[in-house]
Design an enzyme around this catalytic site. Sequence first.
Site, PDB file in Angstrom:
ATOM      1  N   HIS A 271     -32.256   5.275 -80.092  1.00 16.94           N
ATOM      2  CA  HIS A 271     -31.915   4.287 -81.108  1.00 16.94           C
ATOM      3  C   HIS A 271     -31.133   3.145 -80.470  1.00 16.94           C
ATOM      4  O   HIS A 271     -30.389   3.351 -79.502  1.00 16.94           O
ATOM      5  CB  HIS A 271     -31.088   4.937 -82.217  1.00 16.94           C
ATOM      6  CG  HIS A 271     -30.938   4.084 -83.441  1.00 16.94           C
ATOM      7  ND1 HIS A 271     -32.012   3.577 -84.132  1.00 16.94           N
ATOM      8  CD2 HIS A 271     -29.829   3.640 -84.087  1.00 16.94           C
ATOM      9  CE1 HIS A 271     -31.573   2.874 -85.171  1.00 16.94           C
ATOM     10  NE2 HIS A 271     -30.250   2.885 -85.154  1.00 16.94           N
ATOM     11  N   ASN A 291     -25.324  -0.857 -87.520  1.00 19.83           N
ATOM     12  CA  ASN A 291     -26.673  -0.319 -87.540  1.00 19.83           C
ATOM     13  C   ASN A 291     -27.596  -1.252 -88.326  1.00 19.83           C
ATOM     14  O   ASN A 291     -27.139  -2.247 -88.904  1.00 19.83           O
ATOM     15  CB  ASN A 291     -26.655   1.081 -88.167  1.00 19.83           C
ATOM     16  CG  ASN A 291     -27.909   1.871 -87.866  1.00 19.83           C
ATOM     17  OD1 ASN A 291     -28.630   1.596 -86.916  1.00 19.83           O
ATOM     18  ND2 ASN A 291     -28.179   2.866 -88.686  1.00 19.83           N
TER      19      ASN A 291
END
Length: 324
Positions: A271, A291
């Site tokens: 990620h 995020n």
Amino acid sequence: MKLCLLIFVQTVFAVEEWNSFKVTYHKVYQNPDEENFRQNVFLENLKLIKAQNEKYEQGLSSFSVGVNRFTDLSKQELFSSKPSAHFDSSVKIGSSGPSFTQDVPDSIDWRDFGVISRVYDQLLCQSCWAFAVVGAIEPHVAIHEQRNVSLSEQNLIDCVDSNFACDDYLDREIVDKTYQYIINNNGIDTLESYPNIYYSVGSCNFSAENVGARILGYANVTEGDEEELKSVVGTLGPVTVVITTDMAWSVYQDGVYYKENCMNTTEIFNHAAVIVGYGNDNGEDYWLVKNSWGFWFGDGGYIKMARNRENNCGIASIARYPLI
């Protein structure tokens, strides 16, 4: 008899949790088979949530988790990396960063300076890398050029790699490719001129007339060097990072996320996100990470990840920042 009663009560409670989840997050499934599959995934994740929170309440963990809109998704849907490939940290791509002559603050949150854009949602497209690069360039432009600009992630999704598809594995060199694309391309378009369509990849429609920012280059943080990473974030601005995450990460709620064995897996570096600050929370040093899963994730779209704990989850292994 008591055991049977306990199992019955737990089953009823789990079904109530499932029904509440569907209502809260407006979940509608195509058919009974899909709903049954999603319910099973949800119940497995619910077990993880309850186990983690028991550890947190007992003082055995530094973070709590909770049900969110991702709880009916599997790890494979949320995170994507190639287990067979391993990032070659011996290859230094990009430029050497500047020397740090000013004092590095003990803590910083670049949101306080009005240079961090709102939290976006990549949906189910594995385009975290595009949001992570834009999420670093925008504040660097604001900090070093004194202007706020919204840049197009879609420009990168469509143009950096013509073979990219939303269900692709995460290419661990995609961050470097993306920064290099912006350099070679002499800029990235504004978000207004090149709107995001998120869960889709289109033809490359970059227009030089709509460039919102240019970069002179990009630089690496020395692999695993959290002190250097602190210096960059504290004096220059946010940094794009590629990290190792898991289901507990996806349902993070509060505290400082630390996983003792998070790098002990074949699915490392799955990620990409942006470090926008750092500090200390009740004795726990942390990195403040933005995020791209919308406001439903974590604390309004942010997570505090462990700092100064032996490069936990590879937070400083693949760290890049633009040179403006």
